[in-house]
Design a protein around this motif. Sequence first.
Motif, PDB file in Angstrom:
ATOM      1  N   GLY A 114       0.833  -1.205   0.000  1.00  0.00           N
ATOM      2  CA  GLY A 114       0.000   0.000   0.000  1.00  0.00           C
ATOM      3  C   GLY A 114       0.853   1.233   0.000  1.00  0.00           C
ATOM      4  O   GLY A 114       2.007   1.195   0.411  1.00  0.00           O
ATOM      5  N   PRO A 115       0.265   2.341  -0.446  1.00  0.00           N
ATOM      6  CA  PRO A 115       1.034   3.583  -0.509  1.00  0.00           C
ATOM      7  C   PRO A 115       1.459   4.054   0.875  1.00  0.00           C
ATOM      8  O   PRO A 115       0.910   3.625   1.891  1.00  0.00           O
ATOM      9  CB  PRO A 115       0.063   4.574  -1.153  1.00  0.00           C
ATOM     10  CG  PRO A 115      -1.291   3.982  -0.985  1.00  0.00           C
ATOM     11  CD  PRO A 115      -1.114   2.505  -0.935  1.00  0.00           C
ATOM     12  N   SER A 116       2.439   4.929   0.887  1.00  0.00           N
ATOM     13  CA  SER A 116       2.954   5.452   2.138  1.00  0.00           C
ATOM     14  C   SER A 116       1.842   6.143   2.924  1.00  0.00           C
ATOM     15  O   SER A 116       1.029   6.858   2.357  1.00  0.00           O
ATOM     16  CB  SER A 116       4.067   6.449   1.818  1.00  0.00           C
ATOM     17  OG  SER A 116       4.631   6.926   2.993  1.00  0.00           O
ATOM     18  N   GLY A 117       1.794   5.878   4.219  1.00  0.00           N
ATOM     19  CA  GLY A 117       0.814   6.537   5.067  1.00  0.00           C
ATOM     20  C   GLY A 117      -0.546   5.868   5.063  1.00  0.00           C
ATOM     21  O   GLY A 117      -1.493   6.361   5.667  1.00  0.00           O
ATOM     22  N   CYS A 118      -0.663   4.694   4.422  1.00  0.00           N
ATOM     23  CA  CYS A 118      -1.968   4.061   4.351  1.00  0.00           C
ATOM     24  C   CYS A 118      -2.275   3.269   5.616  1.00  0.00           C
ATOM     25  O   CYS A 118      -3.378   2.766   5.776  1.00  0.00           O
ATOM     26  CB  CYS A 118      -2.064   3.149   3.138  1.00  0.00           C
ATOM     27  SG  CYS A 118      -1.077   1.656   3.319  1.00  0.00           S
ATOM     28  N   GLY A 119      -1.309   3.151   6.516  1.00  0.00           N
ATOM     29  CA  GLY A 119      -1.592   2.501   7.788  1.00  0.00           C
ATOM     30  C   GLY A 119      -0.984   1.120   7.951  1.00  0.00           C
ATOM     31  O   GLY A 119      -1.357   0.374   8.864  1.00  0.00           O
ATOM     32  N   LYS A 120      -0.021   0.751   7.112  1.00  0.00           N
ATOM     33  CA  LYS A 120       0.588  -0.570   7.207  1.00  0.00           C
ATOM     34  C   LYS A 120       1.305  -0.743   8.554  1.00  0.00           C
ATOM     35  O   LYS A 120       1.102  -1.733   9.254  1.00  0.00           O
ATOM     36  CB  LYS A 120       1.602  -0.772   6.067  1.00  0.00           C
ATOM     37  CG  LYS A 120       0.998  -0.568   4.682  1.00  0.00           C
ATOM     38  CD  LYS A 120       2.007  -0.779   3.575  1.00  0.00           C
ATOM     39  CE  LYS A 120       3.170   0.197   3.575  1.00  0.00           C
ATOM     40  NZ  LYS A 120       2.786   1.592   3.249  1.00  0.00           N
ATOM     41  N   ASP A 169       8.226  -5.114   9.561  1.00  0.00           N
ATOM     42  CA  ASP A 169       7.786  -3.832   9.014  1.00  0.00           C
ATOM     43  C   ASP A 169       8.902  -3.178   8.206  1.00  0.00           C
ATOM     44  O   ASP A 169       9.783  -2.527   8.758  1.00  0.00           O
ATOM     45  CB  ASP A 169       7.336  -2.905  10.148  1.00  0.00           C
ATOM     46  CG  ASP A 169       6.669  -1.642   9.611  1.00  0.00           C
ATOM     47  OD1 ASP A 169       6.485  -1.552   8.385  1.00  0.00           O
ATOM     48  OD2 ASP A 169       6.346  -0.757  10.424  1.00  0.00           O
ATOM     49  N   GLU A 170       8.862  -3.320   6.900  1.00  0.00           N
ATOM     50  CA  GLU A 170       9.861  -2.712   6.012  1.00  0.00           C
ATOM     51  C   GLU A 170      11.263  -2.921   6.523  1.00  0.00           C
ATOM     52  O   GLU A 170      12.035  -1.967   6.653  1.00  0.00           O
ATOM     53  CB  GLU A 170       9.584  -1.218   5.862  1.00  0.00           C
ATOM     54  CG  GLU A 170       8.224  -0.961   5.266  1.00  0.00           C
ATOM     55  CD  GLU A 170       8.064   0.486   4.796  1.00  0.00           C
ATOM     56  OE1 GLU A 170       9.053   1.054   4.342  1.00  0.00           O
ATOM     57  OE2 GLU A 170       6.947   0.991   4.885  1.00  0.00           O
ATOM     58  N   VAL A 171      11.604  -4.158   6.771  1.00  0.00           N
ATOM     59  CA  VAL A 171      12.890  -4.426   7.409  1.00  0.00           C
ATOM     60  C   VAL A 171      14.070  -4.090   6.504  1.00  0.00           C
ATOM     61  O   VAL A 171      15.206  -4.044   6.965  1.00  0.00           O
ATOM     62  CB  VAL A 171      13.014  -5.895   7.859  1.00  0.00           C
ATOM     63  CG1 VAL A 171      12.069  -6.164   9.003  1.00  0.00           C
ATOM     64  CG2 VAL A 171      12.760  -6.849   6.708  1.00  0.00           C
ATOM     65  N   THR A 231       6.412  -4.568   2.937  1.00  0.00           N
ATOM     66  CA  THR A 231       7.633  -4.318   2.161  1.00  0.00           C
ATOM     67  C   THR A 231       7.311  -3.507   0.920  1.00  0.00           C
ATOM     68  O   THR A 231       6.168  -3.475   0.457  1.00  0.00           O
ATOM     69  CB  THR A 231       8.319  -5.639   1.765  1.00  0.00           C
ATOM     70  OG1 THR A 231       9.539  -5.331   1.084  1.00  0.00           O
ATOM     71  CG2 THR A 231       7.450  -6.470   0.831  1.00  0.00           C
ATOM     72  N   HIS A 232       8.333  -2.852   0.412  1.00  0.00           N
ATOM     73  CA  HIS A 232       8.207  -2.158  -0.864  1.00  0.00           C
ATOM     74  C   HIS A 232       8.995  -2.861  -1.956  1.00  0.00           C
ATOM     75  O   HIS A 232       9.092  -2.363  -3.059  1.00  0.00           O
ATOM     76  CB  HIS A 232       8.693  -0.711  -0.740  1.00  0.00           C
ATOM     77  CG  HIS A 232       7.667   0.194  -0.169  1.00  0.00           C
ATOM     78  ND1 HIS A 232       7.893   0.966   0.942  1.00  0.00           N
ATOM     79  CD2 HIS A 232       6.389   0.447  -0.548  1.00  0.00           C
ATOM     80  CE1 HIS A 232       6.811   1.659   1.227  1.00  0.00           C
ATOM     81  NE2 HIS A 232       5.884   1.361   0.333  1.00  0.00           N
ATOM     82  N   GLU A 233       9.602  -4.008  -1.617  1.00  0.00           N
ATOM     83  CA  GLU A 233      10.354  -4.760  -2.619  1.00  0.00           C
ATOM     84  C   GLU A 233       9.373  -5.666  -3.362  1.00  0.00           C
ATOM     85  O   GLU A 233       9.042  -6.755  -2.912  1.00  0.00           O
ATOM     86  CB  GLU A 233      11.419  -5.632  -1.931  1.00  0.00           C
ATOM     87  CG  GLU A 233      12.478  -4.869  -1.203  1.00  0.00           C
ATOM     88  CD  GLU A 233      13.442  -4.185  -2.156  1.00  0.00           C
ATOM     89  OE1 GLU A 233      13.703  -4.747  -3.245  1.00  0.00           O
ATOM     90  OE2 GLU A 233      13.906  -3.084  -1.830  1.00  0.00           O
TER      91      GLU A 233
HETATM   92  N1  LIG Z   1       1.739   8.147  16.673  1.00  0.00           N
HETATM   93  C1  LIG Z   1       1.022   8.743  15.707  1.00  0.00           C
HETATM   94  N2  LIG Z   1       0.363   9.893  15.971  1.00  0.00           N
HETATM   95  C2  LIG Z   1      -0.365  10.504  15.018  1.00  0.00           C
HETATM   96  N3  LIG Z   1      -0.500  10.069  13.772  1.00  0.00           N
HETATM   97  C3  LIG Z   1       0.138   8.919  13.438  1.00  0.00           C
HETATM   98  C4  LIG Z   1       0.930   8.213  14.379  1.00  0.00           C
HETATM   99  N4  LIG Z   1       1.464   7.133  13.765  1.00  0.00           N
HETATM  100  C5  LIG Z   1       0.997   7.169  12.507  1.00  0.00           C
HETATM  101  N5  LIG Z   1       0.209   8.223  12.291  1.00  0.00           N
HETATM  102  C6  LIG Z   1      -0.494   8.576  11.045  1.00  0.00           C
HETATM  103  O1  LIG Z   1      -1.177   7.440  10.617  1.00  0.00           O
HETATM  104  C7  LIG Z   1      -1.100   7.286   9.223  1.00  0.00           C
HETATM  105  C8  LIG Z   1      -0.581   5.906   8.879  1.00  0.00           C
HETATM  106  O2  LIG Z   1       0.756   5.792   9.320  1.00  0.00           O
HETATM  107  P1  LIG Z   1       1.590   4.475   9.109  1.00  0.00           P
HETATM  108  O3  LIG Z   1       2.955   4.735   9.676  1.00  0.00           O
HETATM  109  O4  LIG Z   1       0.839   3.336   9.652  1.00  0.00           O
HETATM  110  O5  LIG Z   1       1.676   4.382   7.526  1.00  0.00           O
HETATM  111  P2  LIG Z   1       2.478   3.319   6.660  1.00  0.00           P
HETATM  112  O6  LIG Z   1       1.496   2.693   5.771  1.00  0.00           O
HETATM  113  O7  LIG Z   1       3.315   2.469   7.531  1.00  0.00           O
HETATM  114  O8  LIG Z   1       3.395   4.280   5.791  1.00  0.00           O
HETATM  115  P3  LIG Z   1       4.920   4.071   5.341  1.00  0.00           P
HETATM  116  O9  LIG Z   1       4.882   3.242   4.125  1.00  0.00           O
HETATM  117  O10 LIG Z   1       5.351   5.498   5.026  1.00  0.00           O
HETATM  118  O11 LIG Z   1       5.655   3.477   6.482  1.00  0.00           O
HETATM  119  C9  LIG Z   1      -0.233   8.397   8.704  1.00  0.00           C
HETATM  120  O12 LIG Z   1      -1.032   9.397   8.154  1.00  0.00           O
HETATM  121  C10 LIG Z   1       0.470   8.930   9.929  1.00  0.00           C
HETATM  122  O13 LIG Z   1       0.641  10.306   9.818  1.00  0.00           O
END
Ligand SMILES: Nc1ncnc2c1ncn2[C@@H]1O[C@H](COP(=O)(O)OP(=O)(O)OP(=O)(O)O)[C@@H](O)[C@H]1O
Lengths: 272, 217, 223, 262, 262
Positions: free
Chosen positions: E43-49, E169-171, E201-203
């Motif tokens: 999933g794209p960055s920031g999608c909550g993985k 998590d993205e090791v 992972t992104h690989e």
């Molecule tokens: N401790 C926190 N406090 C506030 N917002 C958070 C916190 N942790 C994550 N978020 C928000 O939750 C959303 C998902 O974050 P998450 O790190 O789970 O994304 P991700 O899919 O792992 O992205 P990436 O690929 O960049 O690691 C993001 O918008 C982030 O800003």
Amino acid sequence: GSAADAVKGAAGDAASTEAGQSQARTLEQIKQSGTINIGVFTDKAPFGYVDGNGTYQGYDVVFANRLAQDLGVKASFVATDAANRVPYLESNKVDVILANFTVTDERAQKVDFAEPYMKVSLGVVSPTSKSITSVEALAGKTLIVTKGTTAETYFEKNHPDVTLQKYDQYADAYNALLDGRGDAFSTDNTEVLAWAKSNPGYTVGITSLGDADTIAPAVHKGNDTVRDYINQEINSLASESFFHADYAQTLEPVYGDDVNVDDIVVEGGKVS
Amino acid sequence: MDWGFIARYAPYYVLAAQVTLLISLSGIAVSVLVGILCSMVRHARIPVLRQVAAAYVELSRNTPLLVQLFFLYFGLPKLGIVWSPEACAIVGLGFLGGSYMAESFRSGLDSVASSQADAASVLGMTRVQSLRHVILPQALAVAVPGIVANVIFLVKESSVVSGIALADLMYLAKDLIGLYYDTTEALALLVVAYATILLPISLLGTLLERRLDHARR
Amino acid sequence: MPGAEIVLDPSNVLRLLAGLGVTVRIGLVSVALSLPLGIACGMLMTLRNPLIRAVLRAYLEFIRIMPQLVLLYLVFFGTAGAWGWDLSGEAASVVVFSLWGAAELGDLVRGALESIPRTQYDSAYVLGMGRRQAFARVILPQAVTRLLPPAVNLATRMVKTTSLCMLIGVVELIRVGQQIIDYNRFAVPTGALWIYGSIFFLYFIVCWPLSILSRRLERRWAR
Amino acid sequence: MSDATGEAPMLEVRGLTKRFGDEVVLDGLDLAVRKGEVVVVLGPSGCGKSTLLRCIAGLEGVDAGEVRLEGEPISGTRRDSALRQRLGMVFQSYDLFPTRTVLANVTLAPVVVQHRDRLEAEREAEALLRRVGLWDKRDSYPSTLSGGQRQRVAICRALAMHPDVMLLDEVTAALDPEMVHEVLDVVLELAEGGLTMVIVTHEMRFAAAIADRVVMLDGGEVVEESDDPAAFFERPETGRAREFLSMFEYKREKGKGTDHED
Amino acid sequence: MSDATGEAPMLEVRGLTKRFGDEVVLDGLDLAVRKGEVVVVLGPSGCGKSTLLRCIAGLEGVDAGEVRLEGEPISGTRRDSALRQRLGMVFQSYDLFPTRTVLANVTLAPVVVQHRDRLEAEREAEALLRRVGLWDKRDSYPSTLSGGQRQRVAICRALAMHPDVMLLDEVTAALDPEMVHEVLDVVLELAEGGLTMVIVTHEMRFAAAIADRVVMLDGGEVVEESDDPAAFFERPETGRAREFLSMFEYKREKGKGTDHED
Ligand SMILES: Nc1ncnc2c1ncn2[C@@H]1O[C@H](COP(=O)(O)OP(=O)(O)OP(=O)(O)O)[C@@H](O)[C@H]1O
Ligand SMILES: Nc1ncnc2c1ncn2[C@@H]1O[C@H](COP(=O)(O)OP(=O)(O)OP(=O)(O)O)[C@@H](O)[C@H]1O
Ligand SMILES: [Mg+2]
Ligand SMILES: [Mg+2]
């Protein structure tokens, strides 16, 4: 000055009631503890100083030792600055101050003085080459004093035209005079006389200035048992001319024949 | 609290505060000069001078200002060198502060990534242009918190100059205690005076730090 | 150079060393007292409680902007004047330096604890460690390695600053030096130069090893 | 090593040798880049790719051999400013000037180095920043930008000097995949615009897409070179290239995991 | 959502909702992982993985829904030590304990948490470290290791607790390509050994190789799920997945550059 005095008086009352929260040790308590804490100078030879072996010496110290001896306790000396003498007593850091403590009205509001054991007035010492012989000659000049001494108070009050350069310690003040940092140095005349004797090139141009004052032991305000004991001691020591002997031991080697012992020493608390 | 005393002597504290400020600001100015010189010598690795600078830093950091001042004020005259109290105070503060400032500047310079110099170089900047437009602004931004801390430190340390007859705040307070024994009032005024000088500097430092934050990533 | 005999005289040397002993004693006792106080202070500062934070912040800021000499006067004369406390000069010095040390060390402890990355707590958690285990086994060792160099540096500053005790009448190194200068004023007119020079040197040899130690630790643990 | 037509290549590296202490990082390396050509340099970590670019840019001195720009030798680190301006470089680490805004980052060198008029420099910066979609960020500081945004600004900053050759050293190595795309799209566009570029990257798909020529380094030398990138990635000729490309392949004996169920 | 056979899945997430402030990061997400299964989350960055993995590991509390381990609910952050030991996790940042040697990193938790005999724990650590090729580094401190070596130690540290499920998590996100391979080879081996894993992972090539199942997140939900990774990567069904996968493709109109020559 009178308004300021009134202010100071009021402050004195306030301070003494506040300080009253802390109890000075009574004579009995001192005896029980086995030591009496006495505040002395450590850099004011020949009155209170530390000799080459680190032992306390001087006119005040000889009396202090005798006081302790007659009380049957050990004397524990606490080094004091001129400015610390009143605070030391107020906070009971010492039981007695025996540090060339000139009796003044301001001080008498803060502490209790016993009978005097010395007489002084102020003297001014200056380099012989540029000797200062009158107070008028001091106008516009720099005069070295030590903080908290009667000299400081006297010049602050009576000669605001004299620039004062103030040091925490006598040692610093003397060094400043030697290094030419001021034109003259003023403190008790006994002191400057003694000092000029042993420092060639310096003369006491003004031997007596201001009122003739007395020097006495001081105790915490209201600590009557200790003050009474000291008075009693001073009276009884008169019989053996203790202070003349003290003078002979500590001051005469310095003053030699120049000074008349009775101009300085007070026996039995009686100022002649 | 004796308000009469306070009202009467507060103006004296204003005068004494001016002395404190004058002495510490002069001392800080000297410190900054010494610090720049020292950090440049060490940064550029100039042979002998570098060792001299290192020895100076050790001496300065491991001895108290009071002793440095006493040595200058009471010791040196025995060699025929008599400096005024002001001169001793400024030299002393400069001697002490110089090493602290040098340390702050050095850490600032070190914190600038070497890739910044590379980036400036490939853009065709000369060494001087690169220093002026790229390296120094960043180094300064990083050094600011340290410099502010040093300024506060030096203003505080300046209280020691009361020991060599300079009529600063501390000198005045000690004097009033010795003259009139109004300890509580004299000290209260002293605390207020120092707080009035140093709190704004401290706050200014925090503000400055926040403003320059983007420069430190 | 004339006058060197003043610092070669064995009894003077012994007295200076005894003075140095007082200096070092005040320094060490203060350091020892500020350790537990500072650690407690630092740990409290990492708590989220706004009241505790505000109080500690005010305490820290006050100590930060007050000259140590002013603090000494406050504790030595101020408490005597206001409450009639009878603190000896040495005790007052120890109180001041401990409070100062606790504040500065507290800030260092807080910084060290906060600089530890969150994943360290997380890793300990997912490995099943309890809060106390995680703190003792994972967080503390790292905090200590970060903390020690600046803490040793602080100790150096504390020892150095004990020079101020002399101004509230403690008979320590400088005061002993002044007594010697004064006593030998006639015999050795250049005494001030030699004695203050020696004191300068004595402070240096006490503080310098601490500085070196701090730098060594820093280099060793620079990871 | 010059062109068949006899015209000097835009950029030429001849017998380049570079040592760090006893370690020979580049060992008599040759490389020529024609005007408008995009050369991708590949190779395992530590093989000297960055060192090669840094030698070309004049950030490192060389121990032997030379670097020529349009036939003119330019080896050594003490080259003058005019020469340095002809080679633009972008690094892996976002090396924007953190104390300046985006716009100031792009205009600083044109104004300070080329003494161009500020307004004119800003107009050009506007064109560049619009092209990479960052004109509305012109007043932001680098610390407030994402990594991909920073790299795009870094590219604009280099382009504002009108370099003849751009050197890009793993410009996306520190970025998230989406940001990688943002940046590489800009680089693709530059390639299409005919800019001469030497690119170091680990993004194999990107390399395959952009390269006019692929050069593989190992042991300080060029071990394989190909004018047909598609063929290089499909059928590498040398063992080393095959080995290197296998780094991006993974294989698993599937099915074992699901064997366990039930 | 349980298995066709009626047996509870190893790990199950039901209706998981997680908010940060007003932002809904996970929105009623469902996911089940069978024993021995390898699930790759994309999933794209920031999608909550990362948030998903952290909720599963008990590092974040949940706002609604639950997490079950072999049918037993384990939501919330205050779970007891025994439960936490059953889920191993490895993070993107090298999170080894920097004040301890490699060996001590691996044996600390078994000794301190599981009260196992030190010698026995060290014997097991030896087996693990040999497997990842780092036994000769046992006395080194983490700071002296490369990123890839650190991640392999981190994996050993988690394995030493004998977890039922590993969360990765993205090791490899912070690693050079060679190191990526070092680490992913170890992960592939674990998959072949039948370990249940959830991997972010992104690989993409790695994901295609290792996944028994691919789950794609976006907008806090599962937008595409596939038991046939090859098909997923070749022919993604949803627009979102296609868009996401296009992030790894590049295209250039070739020839323009070479047009310029001569
Ligand atoms: N401790 C926190 N406090 C506030 N917002 C958070 C916190 N942790 C994550 N978020 C928000 O939750 C959303 C998902 O974050 P998450 O790190 O789970 O994304 P991700 O899919 O792992 O992205 P990436 O690929 O960049 O690691 C993001 O918008 C982030 O800003
Ligand atoms: N300034 C330097 N001092 C000493 N050695 C260096 C220096 N710069 C690079 N090296 C060494 O030169 C070799 C090549 O380094 P270089 O950075 O050019 O490799 P690279 O191919 O760019 O690797 P990567 O893909 O990891 O960026 C490495 O072995 C490195 O250790
Ligand atoms: Mg490189
Ligand atoms: Mg994440």
